[in-house]
Design a protein around this motif. Structure first.
Motif, PDB file in Angstrom:
ATOM      1  N   ARG A 293     -74.687 -44.712 -17.234  1.00 23.76           N
ATOM      2  CA  ARG A 293     -74.846 -44.524 -15.805  1.00 23.76           C
ATOM      3  C   ARG A 293     -73.499 -44.322 -15.121  1.00 23.76           C
ATOM      4  O   ARG A 293     -72.458 -44.677 -15.671  1.00 23.76           O
ATOM      5  CB  ARG A 293     -75.539 -45.737 -15.189  1.00 23.76           C
ATOM      6  N   SER A 294     -73.561 -43.787 -13.941  1.00 26.22           N
ATOM      7  CA  SER A 294     -72.387 -43.641 -13.099  1.00 26.22           C
ATOM      8  C   SER A 294     -72.596 -44.545 -11.899  1.00 26.22           C
ATOM      9  O   SER A 294     -73.657 -44.532 -11.285  1.00 26.22           O
ATOM     10  CB  SER A 294     -72.220 -42.185 -12.663  1.00 26.22           C
ATOM     11  N   VAL A 295     -71.590 -45.343 -11.589  1.00 29.20           N
ATOM     12  CA  VAL A 295     -71.684 -46.335 -10.526  1.00 29.20           C
ATOM     13  C   VAL A 295     -70.682 -45.988  -9.434  1.00 29.20           C
ATOM     14  O   VAL A 295     -69.518 -45.714  -9.717  1.00 29.20           O
ATOM     15  CB  VAL A 295     -71.377 -47.749 -11.081  1.00 29.20           C
ATOM     16  N   THR A 296     -71.136 -45.993  -8.185  1.00 30.54           N
ATOM     17  CA  THR A 296     -70.242 -45.781  -7.053  1.00 30.54           C
ATOM     18  C   THR A 296     -69.552 -47.101  -6.727  1.00 30.54           C
ATOM     19  O   THR A 296     -70.194 -48.144  -6.649  1.00 30.54           O
ATOM     20  CB  THR A 296     -71.026 -45.281  -5.830  1.00 30.54           C
ATOM     21  N   LEU A 297     -68.245 -47.033  -6.574  1.00 29.88           N
ATOM     22  CA  LEU A 297     -67.444 -48.230  -6.318  1.00 29.88           C
ATOM     23  C   LEU A 297     -67.056 -48.333  -4.847  1.00 29.88           C
ATOM     24  O   LEU A 297     -66.691 -47.324  -4.234  1.00 29.88           O
ATOM     25  CB  LEU A 297     -66.166 -48.186  -7.159  1.00 29.88           C
ATOM     26  N   PRO A 298     -67.076 -49.535  -4.306  1.00 28.44           N
ATOM     27  CA  PRO A 298     -66.551 -49.722  -2.941  1.00 28.44           C
ATOM     28  C   PRO A 298     -65.044 -49.419  -2.916  1.00 28.44           C
ATOM     29  O   PRO A 298     -64.344 -49.611  -3.921  1.00 28.44           O
ATOM     30  CB  PRO A 298     -66.804 -51.203  -2.657  1.00 28.44           C
ATOM     31  N   ALA A 299     -64.562 -48.956  -1.794  1.00 26.03           N
ATOM     32  CA  ALA A 299     -63.142 -48.592  -1.658  1.00 26.03           C
ATOM     33  C   ALA A 299     -62.190 -49.702  -2.094  1.00 26.03           C
ATOM     34  O   ALA A 299     -61.197 -49.423  -2.779  1.00 26.03           O
ATOM     35  CB  ALA A 299     -62.852 -48.146  -0.225  1.00 26.03           C
ATOM     36  N   PRO A 300     -62.437 -50.995  -1.740  1.00 25.18           N
ATOM     37  CA  PRO A 300     -61.512 -52.036  -2.191  1.00 25.18           C
ATOM     38  C   PRO A 300     -61.460 -52.179  -3.730  1.00 25.18           C
ATOM     39  O   PRO A 300     -60.412 -52.514  -4.289  1.00 25.18           O
ATOM     40  CB  PRO A 300     -62.063 -53.317  -1.552  1.00 25.18           C
ATOM     41  N   VAL A 301     -62.548 -51.889  -4.409  1.00 24.54           N
ATOM     42  CA  VAL A 301     -62.556 -51.961  -5.877  1.00 24.54           C
ATOM     43  C   VAL A 301     -61.742 -50.801  -6.447  1.00 24.54           C
ATOM     44  O   VAL A 301     -60.985 -50.972  -7.415  1.00 24.54           O
ATOM     45  CB  VAL A 301     -63.994 -51.979  -6.428  1.00 24.54           C
ATOM     46  N   VAL A 302     -61.862 -49.632  -5.833  1.00 26.05           N
ATOM     47  CA  VAL A 302     -61.054 -48.483  -6.254  1.00 26.05           C
ATOM     48  C   VAL A 302     -59.571 -48.823  -6.082  1.00 26.05           C
ATOM     49  O   VAL A 302     -58.748 -48.542  -6.964  1.00 26.05           O
ATOM     50  CB  VAL A 302     -61.431 -47.209  -5.464  1.00 26.05           C
ATOM     51  N   ALA A 303     -59.225 -49.452  -4.970  1.00 31.15           N
ATOM     52  CA  ALA A 303     -57.829 -49.836  -4.727  1.00 31.15           C
ATOM     53  C   ALA A 303     -57.345 -50.822  -5.794  1.00 31.15           C
ATOM     54  O   ALA A 303     -56.211 -50.712  -6.280  1.00 31.15           O
ATOM     55  CB  ALA A 303     -57.685 -50.444  -3.327  1.00 31.15           C
TER      56      ALA A 303
ATOM     57  N   GLY B 180     -69.256 -56.306 -22.575  1.00 31.07           N
ATOM     58  CA  GLY B 180     -68.986 -55.329 -23.638  1.00 31.07           C
ATOM     59  C   GLY B 180     -68.746 -53.940 -23.086  1.00 31.07           C
ATOM     60  O   GLY B 180     -67.971 -53.153 -23.640  1.00 31.07           O
ATOM     61  N   GLU B 181     -69.413 -53.618 -21.979  1.00 30.09           N
ATOM     62  CA  GLU B 181     -69.196 -52.325 -21.320  1.00 30.09           C
ATOM     63  C   GLU B 181     -67.834 -52.294 -20.635  1.00 30.09           C
ATOM     64  O   GLU B 181     -67.134 -51.273 -20.667  1.00 30.09           O
ATOM     65  CB  GLU B 181     -70.312 -52.044 -20.321  1.00 30.09           C
ATOM     66  N   LEU B 182     -67.430 -53.407 -20.040  1.00 30.18           N
ATOM     67  CA  LEU B 182     -66.096 -53.485 -19.433  1.00 30.18           C
ATOM     68  C   LEU B 182     -65.020 -53.293 -20.493  1.00 30.18           C
ATOM     69  O   LEU B 182     -64.029 -52.603 -20.267  1.00 30.18           O
ATOM     70  CB  LEU B 182     -65.900 -54.835 -18.738  1.00 30.18           C
ATOM     71  N   ALA B 183     -65.220 -53.904 -21.650  1.00 29.19           N
ATOM     72  CA  ALA B 183     -64.237 -53.816 -22.732  1.00 29.19           C
ATOM     73  C   ALA B 183     -64.102 -52.393 -23.265  1.00 29.19           C
ATOM     74  O   ALA B 183     -63.049 -52.018 -23.782  1.00 29.19           O
ATOM     75  CB  ALA B 183     -64.615 -54.768 -23.863  1.00 29.19           C
ATOM     76  N   ALA B 184     -65.157 -51.587 -23.140  1.00 26.03           N
ATOM     77  CA  ALA B 184     -65.140 -50.218 -23.659  1.00 26.03           C
ATOM     78  C   ALA B 184     -64.644 -49.187 -22.646  1.00 26.03           C
ATOM     79  O   ALA B 184     -64.413 -48.034 -23.010  1.00 26.03           O
ATOM     80  CB  ALA B 184     -66.542 -49.832 -24.131  1.00 26.03           C
ATOM     81  N   LEU B 185     -64.463 -49.580 -21.392  1.00 20.54           N
ATOM     82  CA  LEU B 185     -64.068 -48.608 -20.362  1.00 20.54           C
ATOM     83  C   LEU B 185     -62.696 -48.004 -20.635  1.00 20.54           C
ATOM     84  O   LEU B 185     -61.748 -48.704 -21.014  1.00 20.54           O
ATOM     85  CB  LEU B 185     -64.046 -49.268 -18.981  1.00 20.54           C
ATOM     86  N   ARG B 186     -62.622 -46.693 -20.397  1.00 26.64           N
ATOM     87  CA  ARG B 186     -61.355 -45.961 -20.517  1.00 26.64           C
ATOM     88  C   ARG B 186     -61.022 -45.373 -19.142  1.00 26.64           C
ATOM     89  O   ARG B 186     -61.894 -45.213 -18.296  1.00 26.64           O
ATOM     90  CB  ARG B 186     -61.498 -44.832 -21.535  1.00 26.64           C
TER      91      ARG B 186
ATOM     92  N   LEU C 193     -67.409 -44.819 -11.483  1.00 30.13           N
ATOM     93  CA  LEU C 193     -67.104 -45.319 -12.813  1.00 30.13           C
ATOM     94  C   LEU C 193     -68.295 -44.945 -13.690  1.00 30.13           C
ATOM     95  O   LEU C 193     -69.442 -45.227 -13.333  1.00 30.13           O
ATOM     96  CB  LEU C 193     -66.934 -46.841 -12.758  1.00 30.13           C
ATOM     97  N   THR C 194     -68.023 -44.288 -14.798  1.00 32.28           N
ATOM     98  CA  THR C 194     -69.093 -43.889 -15.708  1.00 32.28           C
ATOM     99  C   THR C 194     -69.129 -44.867 -16.867  1.00 32.28           C
ATOM    100  O   THR C 194     -68.122 -45.079 -17.546  1.00 32.28           O
ATOM    101  CB  THR C 194     -68.872 -42.452 -16.218  1.00 32.28           C
ATOM    102  N   ILE C 195     -70.287 -45.450 -17.062  1.00 29.95           N
ATOM    103  CA  ILE C 195     -70.478 -46.417 -18.152  1.00 29.95           C
ATOM    104  C   ILE C 195     -71.332 -45.724 -19.199  1.00 29.95           C
ATOM    105  O   ILE C 195     -72.461 -45.323 -18.924  1.00 29.95           O
ATOM    106  CB  ILE C 195     -71.148 -47.698 -17.617  1.00 29.95           C
ATOM    107  N   ARG C 196     -70.755 -45.552 -20.392  1.00 28.30           N
ATOM    108  CA  ARG C 196     -71.481 -44.842 -21.433  1.00 28.30           C
ATOM    109  C   ARG C 196     -71.457 -45.541 -22.781  1.00 28.30           C
ATOM    110  O   ARG C 196     -72.152 -45.145 -23.697  1.00 28.30           O
ATOM    111  CB  ARG C 196     -70.975 -43.407 -21.572  1.00 28.30           C
TER     112      ARG C 196
ATOM    113  N   ARG D 111     -70.016 -48.572 -29.478  1.00 27.66           N
ATOM    114  CA  ARG D 111     -71.183 -47.693 -29.588  1.00 27.66           C
ATOM    115  C   ARG D 111     -71.708 -47.363 -28.202  1.00 27.66           C
ATOM    116  O   ARG D 111     -71.348 -48.015 -27.230  1.00 27.66           O
ATOM    117  CB  ARG D 111     -72.257 -48.314 -30.464  1.00 27.66           C
ATOM    118  N   SER D 112     -72.554 -46.342 -28.154  1.00 28.40           N
ATOM    119  CA  SER D 112     -73.118 -45.982 -26.851  1.00 28.40           C
ATOM    120  C   SER D 112     -74.030 -47.112 -26.392  1.00 28.40           C
ATOM    121  O   SER D 112     -74.470 -47.944 -27.189  1.00 28.40           O
ATOM    122  CB  SER D 112     -73.861 -44.649 -26.924  1.00 28.40           C
TER     123      SER D 112
END
Length: 181
Positions: free
Chosen positions: A133-143, A90-96, A107-110, A124-125
């Motif tokens: 929360r804010s999550v640090t992503l590995p470089a390959p995920v950012v790519a 559900g959090e993935l579906a809400a990401l902008r 990536l900020t999950i709110r 909803r929140s």
């Protein structure tokens, strides 16, 4: 005896919760002298067994992403974000896209979305403050996200195939289940 029947007929968690509530009611009845004793006090509660956590190896994540690319190419990056950042569906579906910071690899999950009967998709929140929360992503995920963004047509990172809000239950039943299979 009835509680043992319940334990064998269903999961232990709800049985334990029901027994605990029932026990509280009976204790109150004994304290108020409405009952002489608690008839279930001597019956053992079923054991709640926690399932083992299962973690995928990087090779398994790659394999799942390859399968997702075959099934639904627009969700390849979702596999990487889901596996390496840990959001719920559900959090993935809400990401902008405004939640993604490529420069700081975060990536900020709110918020999250849920499907509510009669109302459709409701955003909803997160349930708790800790869920935001804010999550640090590995470089390959950012790519992967950057490659995914190059084809983006909506403000949502992972929209449904028609560009609307992704329906988590439908996604799990269709694309996810087929890729996992």
């Amino acid at each position: 005896a009835e509680s043992n029947h319940l334990a064998s007929a269903t999961h232990a968690g709800p049985v334990v919760e029901a027994r605990q509530l029932h026990g509280q009611l009976l204790k109150a009845a004994v304290r108020s002298h409405r009952r002489a004793s608690d008839p279930i006090a001597e019956h053992p509660l079923p054991t709640i067994e926690e399932p083992e956590d299962v973690y995928m190896t990087p090779a398994q994540v790659e394999q799942l992403a390859a399968e997702m690319t075959r099934v639904a190419p627009n969700y390849r990056a979702l596999v990487f974000v889901g596996c390496y950042a840990g959001p719920r569906i559900g959090e993935l579906a809400a990401l902008r896209w405004s939640d993604f910071d490529a420069l700081h690899r975060s990536l900020t999950i709110r918020r999250g979305v849920v499907e509510v009967t009669g109302q459709g998709m409701v955003e909803r929140s997160t349930k708790t403050k800790a869920g935001r929360r804010s999550v640090t992503l590995p470089a390959p995920v950012v790519a992967e996200l950057e490659a995914h963004r190059s084809n983006a047509t909506t403000e949502r990172i992972f929209p449904s195939p028609d560009g609307a809000t992704l329906r988590p239950n439908a996604f799990r039943a269709r694309q996810w289940a087929e890729a996992v299979r």
